[in-house]
Write an enzyme that holds these catalytic residues in place. Structure first.
Site, PDB file in Angstrom:
ATOM      1  N   SER A 103       0.780  -1.177   0.201  1.00 29.71           N
ATOM      2  CA  SER A 103      -0.179   0.016  -0.094  1.00 29.71           C
ATOM      3  C   SER A 103       0.880   1.399  -0.265  1.00 29.71           C
ATOM      4  O   SER A 103       2.247   1.109  -0.849  1.00 29.71           O
ATOM      5  CB  SER A 103      -0.754  -0.002   1.394  1.00 29.71           C
ATOM      6  OG  SER A 103      -2.135   0.737   1.349  1.00 29.71           O
ATOM      7  N   LYS A 155     -22.499  16.293   8.444  1.00 30.53           N
ATOM      8  CA  LYS A 155     -21.080  16.888   9.395  1.00 30.53           C
ATOM      9  C   LYS A 155     -20.594  15.795  10.297  1.00 30.53           C
ATOM     10  O   LYS A 155     -19.881  15.318  11.154  1.00 30.53           O
ATOM     11  CB  LYS A 155     -21.206  18.429  10.349  1.00 30.53           C
ATOM     12  CG  LYS A 155     -21.389  19.282  10.018  1.00 30.53           C
ATOM     13  CD  LYS A 155     -19.454  19.280   9.371  1.00 30.53           C
ATOM     14  CE  LYS A 155     -18.557  19.384  10.379  1.00 30.53           C
ATOM     15  NZ  LYS A 155     -16.628  19.798  10.467  1.00 30.53           N
TER      16      LYS A 155
END
Length: 286
Positions: A103, A155
């Site tokens: 990765s 949010k």
């Protein structure tokens, strides 16, 4: 003064054996860090890179990577700093993989002019992952009321104490695809026509040494001493460029000091960070 005197000596008396600076990059890649948790990020290894590439007598710099990945931003920043210094200082970069360059660890490895892996090294995992936990039923059973007040409809996206929403998941996946695209472009630009034409290459799969070489993810199978001696001569020496030590003895370029009142919190943070890093390694079977 010693270098000046060395130049004045007859050639047969001088020690002209090449010395290759080596920078080791170990662990999970993450922003921040503390005395308890010296994370692998640009801030914590920039000074090592600068010292390694500033060695005028060295024909190249070696980077040793042992990382399961982590922050894509920090991975790319480290990659870019290595490449920028390589161009500026006109030096070759040889990357050596130990247990894993997966990765984000592989993203950094792509900064090398070549990549050398051990036969048992794990290489690849070119993908993006987000993981977490949901505590919706657990919080109900405990009789805990969740109170969240926001200004802005999004949010509280993916709040672990609330049921997942389909459009939140779609948004997350869209972001992942963008980051994945940046990763793929970087690998293609770095490795070029060395990459095999294989449909699995960018799916997040990872491979062991020789198969990684066949796919073009690495260039050679070998180890740092034998490889550098083969490239630069049998008398080539290796010089490890170490990070500065922090207050608690950890090797971290930042040398972060900690208030004694924060030690308990720091120890708890270290436990959580250790568990998170073990999870990253476990994904690779290590």
């Amino acid at each position: 003064m010693a270098k000046i005197l060395s130049r004045l000596m007859p050639a047969k008396w001088r020690n002209d054996d090449p010395t290759i600076p080596v920078v080791r990059l170990q662990g999970m890649i993450a922003a921040g860090g503390s005395a308890f948790r010296p994370a692998l990020n640009l801030a914590n290894c920039a000074s090592q890179f600068q010292r390694a590439f500033s060695d005028k007598s060295a024909p190249a710099v070696a980077i040793v990577i042992n990382s399961p990945g982590g922050s894509p931003v920090q991975s790319r920043l480290i990659y870019k700093r290595i490449r920028d210094l390589a161009v500026e200082k006109k030096k070759k970069v040889h990357v050596f993989v130990e247990d894993a360059a997966a990765s984000g660890g592989y993203m950094i490895a792509c900064a090398g002019d070549d990549i050398i892996a051990d036969p048992s090294s794990i290489v690849g995992s070119i993908g993006v992952v987000s993981a977490g936990f949901g505590f919706v039923e657990a919080i109900d059973k405990l009789g805990i009321e969740r109170r969240v007040h926001t200004a802005g409809l999004n949010k509280s996206v993916l709040d672990p104490f609330l049921p997942e929403k389909e459009h939140d998941i779609e948004r997350l996946k869209a972001l992942q695809l963008e980051i994945h695209g940046v990763f793929i472009d970087l690998v293609k630009e770095s490795r070029g026509d060395r990459l095999a034409d294989d449909d699995d290459l960018f799916t997040g799969l990872f491979w062991v040494g020789e198969n990684a070489r066949k796919l073009g993810l690495v260039d050679e199978i070998g180890d740092i001493r034998a490889t550098l001696k083969a490239k630069y001569g049998p008398k080539t020496r290796i010089k490890l460029v170490e990070a500065k030590r922090s207050l608690f003895g950890n090797k971290a370029a930042t040398g972060i000091a900690m208030d004694p009142s924060q030690i308990g919190a720091g120890a708890a943070e270290h436990l959580f960070a250790t568990a998170e890093e073990k999870n990253f390694w476990a994904r690779l079977g290590l």
